[in-house]
Design an enzyme around this catalytic site. Structure first.
Site, PDB file in Angstrom:
ATOM      1  N   LYS A  80      32.388  46.049  32.298  1.00 13.45           N
ATOM      2  CA  LYS A  80      31.536  46.697  33.316  1.00 13.45           C
ATOM      3  C   LYS A  80      31.755  48.213  33.396  1.00 13.45           C
ATOM      4  O   LYS A  80      30.804  48.957  33.627  1.00 13.45           O
ATOM      5  CB  LYS A  80      31.777  46.067  34.690  1.00 13.45           C
ATOM      6  N   ASP A 116      25.747  43.889  41.901  1.00 15.99           N
ATOM      7  CA  ASP A 116      26.791  43.186  42.664  1.00 15.99           C
ATOM      8  C   ASP A 116      26.766  43.608  44.133  1.00 15.99           C
ATOM      9  O   ASP A 116      26.954  42.779  45.029  1.00 15.99           O
ATOM     10  CB  ASP A 116      28.179  43.487  42.085  1.00 15.99           C
TER      11      ASP A 116
HETATM   12  P1  NAP Z   1      40.148  42.771  38.823  1.00 15.46           P
HETATM   13  O1  NAP Z   1      39.343  43.999  38.576  1.00 15.46           O
HETATM   14  O2  NAP Z   1      41.106  42.295  37.789  1.00 15.46           O
HETATM   15  O3  NAP Z   1      40.949  43.006  40.205  1.00 15.46           O
HETATM   16  C1  NAP Z   1      41.903  42.067  40.633  1.00 15.46           C
HETATM   17  C2  NAP Z   1      42.338  42.375  42.063  1.00 15.46           C
HETATM   18  O4  NAP Z   1      43.240  41.335  42.482  1.00 15.46           O
HETATM   19  C3  NAP Z   1      43.118  43.692  42.196  1.00 15.46           C
HETATM   20  O5  NAP Z   1      42.891  44.224  43.480  1.00 15.46           O
HETATM   21  C4  NAP Z   1      44.576  43.222  42.040  1.00 15.46           C
HETATM   22  O6  NAP Z   1      45.521  44.083  42.620  1.00 15.46           O
HETATM   23  C5  NAP Z   1      44.515  41.919  42.838  1.00 15.46           C
HETATM   24  N1  NAP Z   1      45.590  41.008  42.466  1.00 15.46           N
HETATM   25  C6  NAP Z   1      45.743  40.334  41.302  1.00 15.46           C
HETATM   26  N2  NAP Z   1      46.879  39.586  41.337  1.00 15.46           N
HETATM   27  C7  NAP Z   1      47.443  39.812  42.557  1.00 15.46           C
HETATM   28  C8  NAP Z   1      48.635  39.340  43.190  1.00 15.46           C
HETATM   29  N3  NAP Z   1      49.453  38.470  42.589  1.00 15.46           N
HETATM   30  N4  NAP Z   1      48.906  39.762  44.446  1.00 15.46           N
HETATM   31  C9  NAP Z   1      48.060  40.636  45.075  1.00 15.46           C
HETATM   32  N5  NAP Z   1      46.923  41.115  44.532  1.00 15.46           N
HETATM   33  C10 NAP Z   1      46.624  40.720  43.275  1.00 15.46           C
HETATM   34  O7  NAP Z   1      39.211  41.501  39.136  1.00 15.46           O
HETATM   35  P2  NAP Z   1      37.704  41.518  39.705  1.00 15.46           P
HETATM   36  O8  NAP Z   1      36.745  41.539  38.592  1.00 15.46           O
HETATM   37  O9  NAP Z   1      37.638  42.572  40.760  1.00 15.46           O
HETATM   38  O10 NAP Z   1      37.619  40.063  40.372  1.00 15.46           O
HETATM   39  C11 NAP Z   1      38.284  39.754  41.572  1.00 15.46           C
HETATM   40  C12 NAP Z   1      37.839  38.380  42.065  1.00 15.46           C
HETATM   41  O11 NAP Z   1      36.463  38.430  42.448  1.00 15.46           O
HETATM   42  C13 NAP Z   1      37.935  37.280  41.006  1.00 15.46           C
HETATM   43  O12 NAP Z   1      38.360  36.097  41.629  1.00 15.46           O
HETATM   44  C14 NAP Z   1      36.509  37.124  40.505  1.00 15.46           C
HETATM   45  O13 NAP Z   1      36.228  35.817  40.020  1.00 15.46           O
HETATM   46  C15 NAP Z   1      35.747  37.401  41.792  1.00 15.46           C
HETATM   47  N6  NAP Z   1      34.373  37.890  41.562  1.00 15.46           N
HETATM   48  C16 NAP Z   1      33.355  37.222  42.154  1.00 15.46           C
HETATM   49  C17 NAP Z   1      32.061  37.672  42.029  1.00 15.46           C
HETATM   50  C18 NAP Z   1      30.961  36.926  42.691  1.00 15.46           C
HETATM   51  O14 NAP Z   1      29.793  37.186  42.389  1.00 15.46           O
HETATM   52  N7  NAP Z   1      31.278  36.050  43.612  1.00 15.46           N
HETATM   53  C19 NAP Z   1      31.794  38.836  41.270  1.00 15.46           C
HETATM   54  C20 NAP Z   1      32.872  39.501  40.670  1.00 15.46           C
HETATM   55  C21 NAP Z   1      34.161  39.020  40.824  1.00 15.46           C
HETATM   56  P3  NAP Z   1      46.188  45.281  41.743  1.00 15.46           P
HETATM   57  O15 NAP Z   1      45.169  46.404  41.757  1.00 15.46           O
HETATM   58  O16 NAP Z   1      47.427  45.601  42.462  1.00 15.46           O
HETATM   59  O17 NAP Z   1      46.412  44.727  40.358  1.00 15.46           O
END
Ligand code: NAP
Length: 295
Positions: A80, A116
């Site tokens: 993205k 999004d």
């Molecule tokens: P990402 O860019 O990898 O971001 C992950 C986030 O989770 C970061 O804020 C990270 O914190 C945090 N995190 C990961 N492990 C953690 C832990 N053990 N303790 C505390 N915080 C933790 O992922 P993303 O693409 O934003 O996706 C995030 C979630 O949203 C996923 O579950 C994804 O499936 C969901 N999602 C849903 C939609 C929808 O349409 N519903 C769309 C997009 C994403 P740090 O910055 O400290 O690493």
């Protein structure tokens, strides 16, 4: 013999118009069945295909879509942000969020959108929650959190962003503060005291990966800190359909919803951009539920 699913599937003809999704890996994406169900239900001669694209071949793949006459595409993890530099122009939302999730491909060039943010707002409103001017707590500062923070700030919500790596939350608040002058954004570490100190929260959004399959017992909330019963809990995770955070919210008397509605509405926004037609969101939702299970 395969079972009848109740959802019509696409037929591919010589005249079929093509869209797809660029990601790596992509095999588990629900977008192909979601969009193909919508095309079939509306009798459109269109087909949506998975496009597995390793990061080092992304630029070639994007130009290939243009050369092959694709009408558009979705873009998912991990591409993205890289798409920002590979399109001919960006919408203001995609530029401010710093991520592209939808391409509209025309002979004269490729426009990068981000659906999004709009999808998230539609999902909230569809659940009967009006985010305008609300007090929002956003957990996480990764890719998805960027769209959520932009969406909330653009409708005048006051947004507190808490993240495990606080510098990422601070950078997000600062970037959006520049893109949306007058926005109310603050940032801090995802810590027990920071959550406990917040009073009068109307909306809690989980945009961390905590609670997502297979780590289904993980939860961004802290034990012993009561969940605000008057708040609406929106968890971006949609697998499983009920996360531990949602259970905790419901047990406290709060309303809670998983992220499937956002997934469907971001797809519906892309569908409308490509086809110029009203998307059949109920069909799209049913196609996803068939794969992921009911909520
Ligand atoms: P990402 O860019 O990898 O971001 C992950 C986030 O989770 C970061 O804020 C990270 O914190 C945090 N995190 C990961 N492990 C953690 C832990 N053990 N303790 C505390 N915080 C933790 O992922 P993303 O693409 O934003 O996706 C995030 C979630 O949203 C996923 O579950 C994804 O499936 C969901 N999602 C849903 C939609 C929808 O349409 N519903 C769309 C997009 C994403 P740090 O910055 O400290 O690493």
């Amino acid at each position: 013999m395969s079972a009848w699913t109740g959802i019509p599937t696409a037929r591919i003809l010589g005249s079929t118009r093509l869209v797809g999704v660029l990601g790596w890996p992509i095999a588990h994406s629900v977008s192909p069945p979601m969009h193909n169900a919508a095309f079939a239900a509306m009798g459109l001669d269109w087909c949506y295909v998975p496009l597995p694209t390793p990061p080092e071949r992304l630029a070639e793949a994007v130009r290939g879509l243009w050369a092959l006459g694709f009408v558009g595409a979705n873009v998912t993890v991990p591409h993205k942000q890289a798409l920002l530099a590979l399109v001919d122009d960006l919408t203001p939302a995609a530029r401010a969020i710093g991520a592209v999730n939808t391409l509209v491909i025309k002979p004269q060039g490729i426009l990068g959108h981000n659906t999004d943010a709009a999808g998230f707002l539609r999902a909230l409103r569809g659940e009967g929650f009006d985010p305008q001017g609300c007090e929002a707590l956003l957990l996480g500062a990764g890719g998805a959190a960027r769209s959520v923070a932009y969406a909330l700030a653009s409708v005048g919500a006051r947004v507190t962003i808490l993240n495990r790596s606080p510098e990422r939350a601070e950078a997000l608040a600062a970037a959006l503060g520049q893109a949306l002058p007058g926005a109310h954004l603050s940032a801090g570490p995802l810590e027990r005291q920071a959550i406990a100190a917040l009073t009068a929260v109307d909306l809690v959004v989980n945009a961390t990966t905590l609670g997502m399959w297979p780590e289904v017992e993980a939860c961004p909330w802290f034990q012993g800190v009561p969940f605000p019963a008057r708040a609406f809990c929106y968890d971006l995770v949609y697998n499983p359909r009920e996360t531990r955070l949602m259970r905790l919210a419901r047990e406290a008397g709060a309303r809670a919803c998983d992220g499937l509605t956002m997934l469907v509405h971001q797809g519906a926004e892309a569908f409308a951009l490509w086809t110029d037609k009203e998307p059949p969101t109920e069909i799209m939702f049913a196609a996803c539920e068939q794969l992921l299970g009911g909520g």
